[in-house]
Scaffold this active site. Sequence first.
Site, PDB file in Angstrom:
ATOM      1  N   GLU A 159     119.539  46.167  19.771  1.00  0.00           N
ATOM      2  CA  GLU A 159     119.957  45.348  20.919  1.00  0.00           C
ATOM      3  C   GLU A 159     120.710  44.112  20.457  1.00  0.00           C
ATOM      4  O   GLU A 159     121.692  43.701  21.062  1.00  0.00           O
ATOM      5  CB  GLU A 159     118.733  44.906  21.740  1.00  0.00           C
ATOM      6  N   ASP A 215     114.593  45.852  17.398  1.00  0.00           N
ATOM      7  CA  ASP A 215     115.183  45.045  16.324  1.00  0.00           C
ATOM      8  C   ASP A 215     115.012  43.560  16.568  1.00  0.00           C
ATOM      9  O   ASP A 215     114.692  43.117  17.669  1.00  0.00           O
ATOM     10  CB  ASP A 215     116.678  45.367  16.188  1.00  0.00           C
TER      11      ASP A 215
HETATM   12 ZN    ZN Z   1     115.797  40.241  22.956  1.00  0.00          ZN
END
Ligand code: ZN
Length: 412
Positions: free
Chosen positions: A179, A88
């Site tokens: 993340e 992401d």
């Molecule tokens: Zn990163």
Amino acid sequence: MSGFTTPLAEELAEDVLERFLRYVRIETTSQLDRTQCPSTPGQLELGKLLAAELNEIGLQAVEQDENGYVFGTLPGNGPVVGLLAHLDTSPDVSGAGVEPIVHRGYDGGAIELPRNGVVVDAPLLREQAGDDVVTASGDTLLGADDKAGIAEIMGAVAHLARHPELPRPTLRVGFLPDEEIGMGPRLFDVERFGARCAYTLDGSTRGELQSESFTAAEVLLTVHGVDIHPGEATGKMVNALRLAGAILATLPADVAPETTSGREGFIHPFDIHGGGGEATIRIIVRDFEDDLLAEKVDRVRAIAEAIVGAEPRARLDFSSRAQYPNMRDHLAPFPDVVAKAEAAIRAEGIEPIQNPVRGGTDGSQLSAMGLPTPNIFAGGHEFHSPREWVTVQDMAAAAAVVVRLAGEWAGA
Ligand SMILES: [Zn+2]
């Protein structure tokens, strides 16, 4: 530092760049307060492409699981070692329709992007005159965080697959969703991943090796006032917004992200919403030591309680939750994990830079979950902004470090 670190890096460069330019075009912006994993469908699309490419390269046991995690194995001789990056990009800046630009043989000056008047210019950038710089076009982030890391891992395992004579342990590749919203490790099955240790390629400057991160907590304050028509409010209204404002004004100004550096922690209010009747403040608290983190959380609580407590008709809800721990204490029992990364970076002709990260990585949580995971540079700069940039030479250096890391672990 500019130029290619070694002939190996130069050999890897064009493949890594080509992959990078392909991955950044897929929109994978994650979304806060997710209701499913991954939080956005673009991450599944990128994961699907990566799984197909891993198969093409010749990895075994390639899979994209139901939560969007992508795994694959390159068999070798030695322990199982993980290579991780995240799918992401940050929800802070648009990642839709990224149009990367490669500025070949960058001239060392400011780079004007074609849209929104965005100018990329930084001392670190100027040091890389002569290199090939990649930027976005001004209206989106680039997504080097962390698609540079993905491209470097892909380029490195493709190289190892093409060269069976090169030493390597069994490598487990893993690409994680979400993340940027702190959820990457949440559905990561450490047992099933089956590695002795892992490395995230999610750092910045060439040479960075991070084995220490913030320890982090989030505080939620809700002030309940007394809401009443302002025309009839005399002696009755208690304005929650005014109390919230007083809390914000009382938070210590010298314990803020903008006034601290190095190993200092901070208190950072980042969201306020509500009205006269009720107002909510969200605050992140950071430090490198758990006891100092707890002290800061207590300090926020004491300030809020004193201000709201002075008004008997108002009420305060206070809650705090741990977000991620400092990875340092979880890595300490496995000194060879960091030592081999240092050796690999040196083997690429780079002096390792070991500063604590003023942030967290997937490795902060994974290390605490029993998978020791320090963070290696991926080359990107000015993350989470339309000025984000990375050089081809730094991405190539990171990919070469992965090949050398494989050599360090082979037969271990
Ligand atoms: Zn990163």
